[in-house]
Design an enzyme around this catalytic site. Structure first.
Site, PDB file in Angstrom:
ATOM      1  N   CYS A   1     -14.022 -27.128  10.459  1.00 44.45           N
ATOM      2  CA  CYS A   1     -12.745 -26.532  10.056  1.00 44.45           C
ATOM      3  C   CYS A   1     -11.618 -27.551  10.145  1.00 44.45           C
ATOM      4  O   CYS A   1     -11.536 -28.324  11.113  1.00 44.45           O
ATOM      5  CB  CYS A   1     -12.447 -25.321  10.941  1.00 44.45           C
ATOM      6  SG  CYS A   1     -10.895 -24.484  10.544  1.00 44.45           S
TER       7      CYS A   1
ATOM      8  N   CYS B   1      -8.295 -26.521   9.946  1.00 48.98           N
ATOM      9  CA  CYS B   1      -7.085 -25.718  10.074  1.00 48.98           C
ATOM     10  C   CYS B   1      -6.110 -26.337  11.069  1.00 48.98           C
ATOM     11  O   CYS B   1      -6.449 -27.270  11.811  1.00 48.98           O
ATOM     12  CB  CYS B   1      -7.418 -24.283  10.483  1.00 48.98           C
ATOM     13  SG  CYS B   1      -7.799 -24.072  12.243  1.00 48.98           S
TER      14      CYS B   1
ATOM     15  N   ASP C   1      -8.239  -7.169   1.365  1.00 50.40           N
ATOM     16  CA  ASP C   1      -7.332  -7.231   2.514  1.00 50.40           C
ATOM     17  C   ASP C   1      -8.030  -6.594   3.702  1.00 50.40           C
ATOM     18  O   ASP C   1      -8.899  -5.742   3.546  1.00 50.40           O
ATOM     19  CB  ASP C   1      -6.027  -6.474   2.237  1.00 50.40           C
ATOM     20  CG  ASP C   1      -6.195  -4.969   2.443  1.00 50.40           C
ATOM     21  OD1 ASP C   1      -5.818  -4.466   3.523  1.00 50.40           O
ATOM     22  OD2 ASP C   1      -6.728  -4.286   1.546  1.00 50.40           O
TER      23      ASP C   1
ATOM     24  N   HIS D   1      -6.205 -19.813  12.800  1.00 54.39           N
ATOM     25  CA  HIS D   1      -7.580 -20.230  12.532  1.00 54.39           C
ATOM     26  C   HIS D   1      -8.342 -19.169  11.752  1.00 54.39           C
ATOM     27  O   HIS D   1      -8.998 -19.478  10.740  1.00 54.39           O
ATOM     28  CB  HIS D   1      -8.338 -20.538  13.818  1.00 54.39           C
ATOM     29  CG  HIS D   1      -9.805 -20.710  13.582  1.00 54.39           C
ATOM     30  ND1 HIS D   1     -10.358 -21.897  13.129  1.00 54.39           N
ATOM     31  CD2 HIS D   1     -10.838 -19.820  13.642  1.00 54.39           C
ATOM     32  CE1 HIS D   1     -11.654 -21.739  12.948  1.00 54.39           C
ATOM     33  NE2 HIS D   1     -11.973 -20.481  13.264  1.00 54.39           N
TER      34      HIS D   1
ATOM     35  N   GLY E   1      -1.437   6.225   1.436  1.00 55.46           N
ATOM     36  CA  GLY E   1      -2.640   7.051   1.401  1.00 55.46           C
ATOM     37  C   GLY E   1      -3.567   6.773   2.569  1.00 55.46           C
ATOM     38  O   GLY E   1      -4.166   7.698   3.136  1.00 55.46           O
ATOM     39  N   PHE E   2      -3.689   5.505   2.957  1.00 58.46           N
ATOM     40  CA  PHE E   2      -4.550   5.179   4.094  1.00 58.46           C
ATOM     41  C   PHE E   2      -3.983   5.748   5.393  1.00 58.46           C
ATOM     42  O   PHE E   2      -4.735   6.181   6.272  1.00 58.46           O
ATOM     43  CB  PHE E   2      -4.738   3.667   4.231  1.00 58.46           C
ATOM     44  CG  PHE E   2      -5.598   3.281   5.412  1.00 58.46           C
ATOM     45  CD1 PHE E   2      -6.977   3.408   5.346  1.00 58.46           C
ATOM     46  CD2 PHE E   2      -5.029   2.832   6.596  1.00 58.46           C
ATOM     47  CE1 PHE E   2      -7.781   3.085   6.435  1.00 58.46           C
ATOM     48  CE2 PHE E   2      -5.818   2.502   7.689  1.00 58.46           C
ATOM     49  CZ  PHE E   2      -7.198   2.632   7.603  1.00 58.46           C
TER      50      PHE E   2
ATOM     51  N   ASP F   1       0.854  -1.186   0.000  1.00 60.62           N
ATOM     52  CA  ASP F   1       0.000   0.000   0.000  1.00 60.62           C
ATOM     53  C   ASP F   1       0.890   1.236   0.000  1.00 60.62           C
ATOM     54  O   ASP F   1       2.023   1.194   0.462  1.00 60.62           O
ATOM     55  CB  ASP F   1      -0.917  -0.026   1.224  1.00 60.62           C
ATOM     56  CG  ASP F   1      -2.052   0.969   1.124  1.00 60.62           C
ATOM     57  OD1 ASP F   1      -2.183   1.627   0.074  1.00 60.62           O
ATOM     58  OD2 ASP F   1      -2.813   1.101   2.098  1.00 60.62           O
ATOM     59  N   SER F   2       0.357   2.352  -0.480  1.00 59.80           N
ATOM     60  CA  SER F   2       1.191   3.510  -0.782  1.00 59.80           C
ATOM     61  C   SER F   2       1.406   4.472   0.373  1.00 59.80           C
ATOM     62  O   SER F   2       2.317   5.288   0.334  1.00 59.80           O
ATOM     63  CB  SER F   2       0.558   4.296  -1.934  1.00 59.80           C
ATOM     64  OG  SER F   2      -0.692   4.830  -1.517  1.00 59.80           O
TER      65      SER F   2
ATOM     66  N   CYS G   1      -7.624 -26.130  14.712  1.00 63.66           N
ATOM     67  CA  CYS G   1      -8.793 -26.977  14.987  1.00 63.66           C
ATOM     68  C   CYS G   1      -8.453 -28.464  14.989  1.00 63.66           C
ATOM     69  O   CYS G   1      -9.108 -29.253  15.677  1.00 63.66           O
ATOM     70  CB  CYS G   1      -9.903 -26.674  13.976  1.00 63.66           C
ATOM     71  SG  CYS G   1     -10.761 -25.107  14.292  1.00 63.66           S
TER      72      CYS G   1
ATOM     73  N   GLN H   1     -11.399   6.700  -6.179  1.00 66.87           N
ATOM     74  CA  GLN H   1     -11.964   7.367  -5.012  1.00 66.87           C
ATOM     75  C   GLN H   1     -13.329   7.957  -5.387  1.00 66.87           C
ATOM     76  O   GLN H   1     -13.817   7.736  -6.488  1.00 66.87           O
ATOM     77  CB  GLN H   1     -11.010   8.447  -4.497  1.00 66.87           C
ATOM     78  CG  GLN H   1      -9.729   7.910  -3.883  1.00 66.87           C
ATOM     79  CD  GLN H   1      -9.956   7.181  -2.569  1.00 66.87           C
ATOM     80  OE1 GLN H   1     -11.022   7.252  -1.961  1.00 66.87           O
ATOM     81  NE2 GLN H   1      -8.942   6.456  -2.112  1.00 66.87           N
TER      82      GLN H   1
ATOM     83  N   ASP I   1      -2.653   8.003  -3.197  1.00 73.91           N
ATOM     84  CA  ASP I   1      -4.005   8.528  -3.399  1.00 73.91           C
ATOM     85  C   ASP I   1      -4.386   9.430  -2.246  1.00 73.91           C
ATOM     86  O   ASP I   1      -3.737   9.437  -1.202  1.00 73.91           O
ATOM     87  CB  ASP I   1      -5.033   7.395  -3.550  1.00 73.91           C
ATOM     88  CG  ASP I   1      -5.128   6.525  -2.296  1.00 73.91           C
ATOM     89  OD1 ASP I   1      -4.095   6.336  -1.627  1.00 73.91           O
ATOM     90  OD2 ASP I   1      -6.222   6.029  -1.982  1.00 73.91           O
TER      91      ASP I   1
END
Length: 380
Positions: A313, A315, A275, A344, A93-94, A90-91, A318, A193, A144
């Site tokens: 499950c 995993c 994500d 999990h 921006g967030f 990610d750049s 589990c 955006q 962004d």
């Protein structure tokens, strides 16, 4: 990067993305490894136990600590972290949004005051790519101008104007770099955006899709600026409106989303990639995702429960441990709990999108979606 759209069922899509490091089957959920590590897990957990083909890391955080030069000297983020599959970065921006008290955007850049030591750092579109070049990420997000919601029409317009301008600068710079024979295995995604405004989402999407640089286009498109304060239905409606403006022959990534329901609803609307920190963050706080909904492992009822977290499950956790053991570890504040619960929750998310893909390929997507809600006692 190679991209293949294998099948559609309604708007839901099953695709394949090939990067220099892995083959990614979509729909896909990308675990978040902000500083080069998914919290409480290591590269072997990600690669061998969860069998992830792609994770996310963050440009801003890695730039501040340990620093771009250290990672570059160590051979890039793949070698530094030991994770040899694909990495999306990610750049920043967030972070301008989430650390808004420490950042200020202008027409040319975002200026950050480090949350670590208070030092000032200016992120231009070109500088953000330079950082990601040094990291060696497979997919690089452009800088962004993300805003929280609700927002004024003036601020939304400013956001998409800046985002479009910075995207053009980013693509020009990336094309120039690749024309010099550099960074040929790194790919660049633009970010749509526009808040929850259909008008501005259309303007942003169409403006970004129209950008090219000496014949080069963006390798994929993300939908940003959602899950930042709006109602879930407003998010779904915005995604449903936006995806038709994005190319069929390129990946579509919905950033920072979200709950299992969010994944199902947005796969239904044509999104390929997701994500979110939710599965690992919730795990650390005692919330476990299951096929029948969420459970809170802190509840006393689980302290003597010999069943696995989820009987459906398979995993790592589990197959080996009980609810009672996980409850004990949590109450005792044992670090092992974080790993087992995170394994999990991420397995659940990854299995959810894997099942979605299989259903889309069989043209059974509606059935899969209906069964997902049925297990939760919801009729659709």
């Amino acid at each position: 990067m190679e991209f293949e759209l294998e099948n559609t069922d309604g708007s839901a899509r099953a695709c394949t993305i090939k990067t220099a490091h892995s083959t990614i089957k979509t729909p896909i959920f990308m675990p978040v490894g902000t500083v080069g590590s998914v919290k409480s897990l290591d590269a072997e957990d990600m690669r061998d136990i969860l069998q992830t083909e792609i994770i996310l890391a963050n440009t801003y955080h890695l730039y501040l600590r340990p620093g771009t030069e250290i990672i570059k000297a160590m051979g890039g983020l793949h070698k530094f972290s030991g994770y040899n599959k694909s990495i999306l970065t990610d750049s920043g921006g967030f972070q301008a949004y989430s650390l808004s008290n420490n950042s200020k955007a202008n027409e040319d850049a975002i200026v950050f005051k480090s949350h670590i030591d208070g030092s000032l750092h200016t992120f231009t579109p070109e500088f953000v790519l330079d950082i990601q070049y040094a990291l060696g990420s497979d997919i690089m997000m452009v800088l962004d101008d993300l805003i929280g919601l609700p927002a004024t029409e003036k601020r939304i317009r400013q956001s998409i104007d800046r985002t479009t301008k910075w995207a053009k600068q980013s693509l020009d710079y990336h094309q120039k770099t690749q024309n010099e024979g550099k960074m040929l295995n790194q790919n660049i995604f633009a970010i749509v955006q526009g808040g929850t405004s259909c008008e501005y989402r259309e303007i942003s999407a169409q403006s970004l899709v129209a950008i090219s640089s000496n014949g080069k286009e963006f390798d994929g498109f993300a939908i940003g600026g959602l899950s930042v304060g709006e109602e879930s239905q407003a998010m779904y409606d915005t995604v449903e409106f936006t995806t038709p403006f994005l190319p069929q022959n390129k990946p579509r990534y919905l950033m920072g989303v979200g709950t299992p329901e969010d994944l199902i609803e947005n796969i239904d609307r044509g999104v390929d990639m997701f994500d979110c920190v939710m599965p690992t963050r919730n795990a650390r706080n005692g919330t476990i995702f299951t096929s029948f909904g969420k459970i809170n492992i802190r509840k006393k009822e689980f302290s003597k429960d010999s069943a696995p977290i989820d009987t459906a499950c398979d995993c790592y956790t589990c197959k080996r441990y009980s609810r009672a053991y996980l409850s004990h570890l949590f109450r005792a504040k044992e670090l092992t709990y974080f790993r087992l619960a995170s394994l999990h929750n991420l397995h659940y998310y990854l299995s959810l999108v894997k099942g979605a893909r299989e259903a889309i390929l069989k043209n059974e997507w509606k059935k899969y979606k209906k069964e997902f809600y049925h297990k939760r006692g919801v009729v659709i």
